[in-house]
Design a protein around this motif. Structure first.
Motif: not given
Length: 254
Positions: A20-30, A217-219
């Motif tokens: 759940l954490v990855v599903l929320i945070l990964l699209p946000l970070m990208v 962006a790199v970060q």
């Protein structure tokens, strides 16, 4: 093929909470990474346009008033300042020093156009006393360029209308001020080049350059990659632990 996929899925058990954490945070970070890249591109286009137009010869105020795209265009002016309606833009820093930018209505003689002319930055080290400035009484010749902000300035509260002059503001809204003064004036701020009646006129076009947006962006992309790597590690680590725990429980039962 299906057997291989099923086998791989059995060997990958990261758990519900990490998923759940990855599903929320990964699209946000990208998404934030690509947004920073987009902002960097916009800033680069802005700087390129600025450099091109700042290198061109100044136009007349009549040409400026008829221009469909006035941003960063240079203009030659002759006219007089209205000293009674000065605006001081607050919270303007230069080399670590606090100060203000001084803007005054300027009446151009050739076109009869009213403009908000930024005469430059001046220090304001002691807020217990008003910033000191003088205004030329005679007509002056000036070169200036049109400043169009890349975005709306963030304000915690709206600047009060009807306050006494000179007025301390955090952002300039020319249309509202012209309406208050009962004048038909130019819609954008003009920033003076060094000349008679000016103060510090070394203007930064953008507060943050394209290279900083690219670095951000790199970060964001690096953090997204690290999160994904941690997710994969947890999935495989949990899979290795569960057979060990099952074997240990079986031994105790015997």
């Amino acid at each position: 093929m299906k057997t291989s996929i099923a086998s791989a899925m059995k060997q990958f058990r990261p758990g519900i909470a990490p998923t759940l954490v990855v599903l929320i945070l990964l699209p946000l970070m990208v998404g934030l990474g690509f947004w920073q890249l987009s902002r960097g591109h916009e800033k680069q286009v802005l700087l390129d346009t600025y450099a091109e137009r700042r290198a061109s010869a100044p136009m007349s105020s009549e040409q400026l008033n008829g221009s469909m795209d006035p941003a960063f265009r240079r203009v030659r002016l002759r006219g007089q300042f209205d000293a009674e309606h000065s605006v001081l833009l607050d919270n303007r820093m230069r080399d670590g020093k606090a100060g203000v930018e001084l803007l005054q209505p300027f009446h151009d003689q050739a076109s009869g156009l009213w403009l908000w002319l930024n005469r430059g930055w001046l220090p304001w080290p002691d807020r217990r006393a008003a910033p000191a400035f003088t205004t030329p009484e005679q007509p002056v010749n000036l070169d200036a360029w049109v400043y169009v902000a890349p975005g709306e300035t963030f304000q915690l509260h709206a600047d009060p209308a009807g306050a006494p002059w000179p007025r301390l503001l955090t952002a300039l809204h020319p249309a509202a001020l012209w309406a208050e003064l009962g004048r038909s004036g130019f819609a954008y701020e003009l920033r003076a080049e060094a000349g008679p009646g000016t103060y510090e006129t070394t203007w930064p076009v953008v507060a943050m350059g394209p290279e900083k947006h690219q670095a951000y962006a790199v970060q964001w992309f690096a953090m997204a990659l690290a999160l994904l790597a941690l997710y994969v590690y947890l999935g495989r680590h949990n899979t290795k632990e569960k057979p060990h725990e099952s074997g240990h429980e079986s031994t105790q039962h015997v």
